[in-house]
Design a protein around this motif. Structure first.
Motif, PDB file in Angstrom:
ATOM      1  N   VAL A 128      10.032  31.196 -55.956  1.00 44.35           N
ATOM      2  CA  VAL A 128       9.211  30.812 -55.554  1.00 44.35           C
ATOM      3  C   VAL A 128      10.022  28.755 -55.068  1.00 44.35           C
ATOM      4  O   VAL A 128       9.017  28.415 -54.259  1.00 44.35           O
ATOM      5  CB  VAL A 128       8.909  29.819 -57.027  1.00 44.35           C
ATOM      6  CG1 VAL A 128       8.869  28.189 -56.774  1.00 44.35           C
ATOM      7  CG2 VAL A 128       7.565  31.396 -57.472  1.00 44.35           C
ATOM      8  N   ARG A 132       8.239  27.101 -52.155  1.00 41.64           N
ATOM      9  CA  ARG A 132       8.547  25.590 -51.753  1.00 41.64           C
ATOM     10  C   ARG A 132       8.958  24.814 -50.731  1.00 41.64           C
ATOM     11  O   ARG A 132       9.340  24.558 -50.356  1.00 41.64           O
ATOM     12  CB  ARG A 132       8.899  25.060 -53.294  1.00 41.64           C
ATOM     13  CG  ARG A 132       8.284  24.751 -54.217  1.00 41.64           C
ATOM     14  CD  ARG A 132       8.099  24.217 -55.080  1.00 41.64           C
ATOM     15  NE  ARG A 132       9.459  24.574 -55.866  1.00 41.64           N
ATOM     16  CZ  ARG A 132       9.964  24.590 -57.359  1.00 41.64           C
ATOM     17  NH1 ARG A 132       8.904  24.949 -58.302  1.00 41.64           N
ATOM     18  NH2 ARG A 132      11.402  25.008 -57.394  1.00 41.64           N
ATOM     19  N   ILE A 137       3.932  26.959 -51.275  1.00 47.62           N
ATOM     20  CA  ILE A 137       3.016  27.124 -52.170  1.00 47.62           C
ATOM     21  C   ILE A 137       2.973  25.146 -53.316  1.00 47.62           C
ATOM     22  O   ILE A 137       3.737  24.474 -52.387  1.00 47.62           O
ATOM     23  CB  ILE A 137       3.657  27.587 -53.575  1.00 47.62           C
ATOM     24  CG1 ILE A 137       5.302  27.401 -53.708  1.00 47.62           C
ATOM     25  CG2 ILE A 137       2.770  28.911 -53.441  1.00 47.62           C
ATOM     26  CD1 ILE A 137       5.759  27.995 -54.956  1.00 47.62           C
ATOM     27  N   ARG A 138       2.828  24.675 -53.779  1.00 47.23           N
ATOM     28  CA  ARG A 138       2.297  23.660 -54.029  1.00 47.23           C
ATOM     29  C   ARG A 138       3.638  23.276 -54.661  1.00 47.23           C
ATOM     30  O   ARG A 138       4.586  24.065 -55.447  1.00 47.23           O
ATOM     31  CB  ARG A 138       1.512  23.406 -55.794  1.00 47.23           C
ATOM     32  CG  ARG A 138      -0.177  23.725 -55.258  1.00 47.23           C
ATOM     33  CD  ARG A 138      -0.729  23.380 -56.092  1.00 47.23           C
ATOM     34  NE  ARG A 138      -0.537  22.706 -57.295  1.00 47.23           N
ATOM     35  CZ  ARG A 138      -1.110  22.424 -58.527  1.00 47.23           C
ATOM     36  NH1 ARG A 138      -2.464  22.879 -58.259  1.00 47.23           N
ATOM     37  NH2 ARG A 138      -1.204  21.555 -59.534  1.00 47.23           N
ATOM     38  N   ASP A 140       5.306  21.502 -57.625  1.00 46.43           N
ATOM     39  CA  ASP A 140       4.919  21.075 -58.738  1.00 46.43           C
ATOM     40  C   ASP A 140       4.778  22.641 -59.703  1.00 46.43           C
ATOM     41  O   ASP A 140       5.216  22.698 -60.777  1.00 46.43           O
ATOM     42  CB  ASP A 140       3.470  20.414 -59.332  1.00 46.43           C
ATOM     43  CG  ASP A 140       1.841  20.979 -58.815  1.00 46.43           C
ATOM     44  OD1 ASP A 140       1.932  21.608 -57.932  1.00 46.43           O
ATOM     45  OD2 ASP A 140       1.640  20.205 -59.452  1.00 46.43           O
ATOM     46  N   VAL A 141       5.220  23.517 -58.145  1.00 47.23           N
ATOM     47  CA  VAL A 141       5.250  24.568 -59.310  1.00 47.23           C
ATOM     48  C   VAL A 141       6.314  25.279 -59.773  1.00 47.23           C
ATOM     49  O   VAL A 141       7.275  25.703 -58.652  1.00 47.23           O
ATOM     50  CB  VAL A 141       4.424  26.395 -58.589  1.00 47.23           C
ATOM     51  CG1 VAL A 141       4.710  27.669 -59.379  1.00 47.23           C
ATOM     52  CG2 VAL A 141       3.300  25.722 -57.836  1.00 47.23           C
ATOM     53  N   ARG A 142       6.557  25.665 -60.751  1.00 45.74           N
ATOM     54  CA  ARG A 142       7.486  26.215 -60.857  1.00 45.74           C
ATOM     55  C   ARG A 142       8.054  27.523 -61.641  1.00 45.74           C
ATOM     56  O   ARG A 142       6.375  28.321 -61.547  1.00 45.74           O
ATOM     57  CB  ARG A 142       8.087  25.506 -63.292  1.00 45.74           C
ATOM     58  CG  ARG A 142       8.065  23.455 -62.971  1.00 45.74           C
ATOM     59  CD  ARG A 142       8.383  23.525 -63.669  1.00 45.74           C
ATOM     60  NE  ARG A 142       8.344  21.766 -63.842  1.00 45.74           N
ATOM     61  CZ  ARG A 142       7.612  21.164 -64.126  1.00 45.74           C
ATOM     62  NH1 ARG A 142       6.875  21.444 -65.115  1.00 45.74           N
ATOM     63  NH2 ARG A 142       7.900  19.383 -63.925  1.00 45.74           N
ATOM     64  N   ASP A 145       5.975  28.547 -64.726  1.00 48.22           N
ATOM     65  CA  ASP A 145       4.423  28.745 -64.713  1.00 48.22           C
ATOM     66  C   ASP A 145       4.214  30.121 -64.774  1.00 48.22           C
ATOM     67  O   ASP A 145       3.213  30.408 -64.909  1.00 48.22           O
ATOM     68  CB  ASP A 145       4.495  27.542 -63.516  1.00 48.22           C
ATOM     69  CG  ASP A 145       4.636  26.543 -64.120  1.00 48.22           C
ATOM     70  OD1 ASP A 145       5.124  26.075 -65.817  1.00 48.22           O
ATOM     71  OD2 ASP A 145       4.453  25.576 -63.694  1.00 48.22           O
ATOM     72  N   ILE A 146       4.774  30.715 -63.172  1.00 49.56           N
ATOM     73  CA  ILE A 146       4.242  31.579 -62.748  1.00 49.56           C
ATOM     74  C   ILE A 146       4.342  32.950 -63.103  1.00 49.56           C
ATOM     75  O   ILE A 146       2.906  34.066 -63.524  1.00 49.56           O
ATOM     76  CB  ILE A 146       4.756  32.226 -61.231  1.00 49.56           C
ATOM     77  CG1 ILE A 146       5.360  30.206 -60.326  1.00 49.56           C
ATOM     78  CG2 ILE A 146       4.933  33.537 -60.911  1.00 49.56           C
ATOM     79  CD1 ILE A 146       3.576  31.190 -59.596  1.00 49.56           C
ATOM     80  N   MET A 171      -5.475  32.745 -58.768  1.00 51.85           N
ATOM     81  CA  MET A 171      -4.156  32.220 -59.387  1.00 51.85           C
ATOM     82  C   MET A 171      -3.540  31.634 -58.383  1.00 51.85           C
ATOM     83  O   MET A 171      -2.758  30.492 -58.651  1.00 51.85           O
ATOM     84  CB  MET A 171      -3.152  33.021 -60.069  1.00 51.85           C
ATOM     85  CG  MET A 171      -1.748  32.371 -60.879  1.00 51.85           C
ATOM     86  SD  MET A 171      -1.169  33.411 -61.236  1.00 51.85           S
ATOM     87  CE  MET A 171       0.778  33.418 -60.364  1.00 51.85           C
ATOM     88  N   ILE A 175      -1.921  28.081 -56.051  1.00 48.55           N
ATOM     89  CA  ILE A 175      -0.719  27.880 -56.362  1.00 48.55           C
ATOM     90  C   ILE A 175      -0.536  27.008 -55.109  1.00 48.55           C
ATOM     91  O   ILE A 175       0.559  26.602 -54.253  1.00 48.55           O
ATOM     92  CB  ILE A 175      -0.045  28.956 -56.924  1.00 48.55           C
ATOM     93  CG1 ILE A 175       0.722  30.346 -56.266  1.00 48.55           C
ATOM     94  CG2 ILE A 175      -0.229  28.694 -58.382  1.00 48.55           C
ATOM     95  CD1 ILE A 175       2.112  31.159 -56.488  1.00 48.55           C
ATOM     96  N   ARG A 176      -1.206  28.373 -54.050  1.00 50.11           N
ATOM     97  CA  ARG A 176      -1.292  27.834 -52.018  1.00 50.11           C
ATOM     98  C   ARG A 176      -1.055  25.968 -52.100  1.00 50.11           C
ATOM     99  O   ARG A 176      -1.652  25.488 -52.807  1.00 50.11           O
ATOM    100  CB  ARG A 176      -1.996  28.765 -51.539  1.00 50.11           C
ATOM    101  CG  ARG A 176      -1.958  29.145 -50.355  1.00 50.11           C
ATOM    102  CD  ARG A 176      -3.036  29.381 -49.842  1.00 50.11           C
ATOM    103  NE  ARG A 176      -3.040  30.497 -49.977  1.00 50.11           N
ATOM    104  CZ  ARG A 176      -2.471  31.796 -49.404  1.00 50.11           C
ATOM    105  NH1 ARG A 176      -1.532  31.086 -47.929  1.00 50.11           N
ATOM    106  NH2 ARG A 176      -2.540  33.342 -49.734  1.00 50.11           N
TER     107      ARG A 176
END
Length: 177
Positions: A128, A132, A137-138, A140-142, A145-146, A171, A175-176
Motif C-alpha cells: 500500500v 500510494r 491508489i487513493r 486515504d487508503v490505509r 482498510d485493505i 473494491m 481504491i484506485r
C-alpha cells in the motif's frame, strides 16, 4: 533444532497442510504420520497436540503469504502486486476456512493470530505504501482498510464463492487513484 529434526518438522507441516486442505482439520493424526512416513513419536515430539500442529500449519501459511507480498512487490507494479496478493488471500480463505476457524476456537491461538496479523499488516503496508507513493491508489487508503475490506469480501462470499472475484474487482476500482 538439528537439521534432521528441522526437516522432519517442515515435512510434517507440509503433509498436514495438504491433509487439512483435502479432509479438514479433523483428519486423524495417524493419517498424517502415515502420509509423512514418520512415527507417532516424531509427530508428537514436534506437535504434542493437534492444536500445536494446526498453529504450525497456519503460521507457515501466513509466513508464505507474507513473503509472497514482498516477492510480488519486487516483480510487479504496485497495483498489480496488490491485486494478485489479494486474490491469493481470497483463495486461501476459500480453501482453508477450517484452519482459521479451528485456530480461533483455541485459547493459545491468540498468540498465533497476533503473530500472523503482524505479518499480514507489514506485508500489506509495504504494498500500500508503494502504491500510494506511485499515485496508483487513493491517498486515504490505509493498510488496515485493505485487510478489513478483504475480510468483508471473504465473509460476504461464503455462501456464493463465485461472487468473490466480482466483489474484489469493485473494491479495487474503489481504491484506485
Amino acid at each position: 533444532m538439528r537439521a534432521d529434526a528441522r526437516r522432519n518438522y517442515e515435512h510434517i507441516v507440509e503433509v498436514a497442510r495438504a491433509a487439512f486442505t483435502e479432509h479438514g482439520v479433523d483428519v486423524p493424526l495417524d493419517d498424517i504420520t502415515k502420509r509423512a512416513k514418520v512415527g507417532a513419536g516424531t509427530l508428537y515430539r514436534h506437535f504434542p497436540t493437534r492444536e500445536a500442529l494446526i498453529e504450525a500449519v497456519f503460521r507457515s501459511e501466513m509466513t508464505a503469504m507474507s513473503e509472497r507480498a514482498y516477492e510480488l512487490l519486487e516483480t510487479r507494479p504496485p497495483f498489480e502486486a496488490l491485486e494478485e496478493w489479494l486474490r491469493l488471500q481470497l483463495r486461501f480463505v476459500e480453501h482453508k476456512r477450517g484452519l482459521g476457524l479451528a485456530l480461533r476456537a483455541m485459547d493459545q491461538g491468540a498468540e498465533t493470530f497476533a503473530y500472523c496479523k503482524k505479518l499480514m499488516t507489514e506485508a500489506v503496508s509495504a504494498i500500500v505504501d508503494r502504491a500510494r507513493q506511485d499515485g496508483v491508489i487513493r491517498a486515504d487508503v490505509r493498510p488496515g482498510d485493505i485487510l478489513r475490506l478483504l475480510h468483508g469480501i471473504a465473509l460476504a462470499s461464503e455462501a456464493d464463492p463465485s461472487s468473490a472475484e466480482r466483489l474484489l474487482a469493485i473494491m479495487l476500482a474503489g481504491i484506485r487513484a
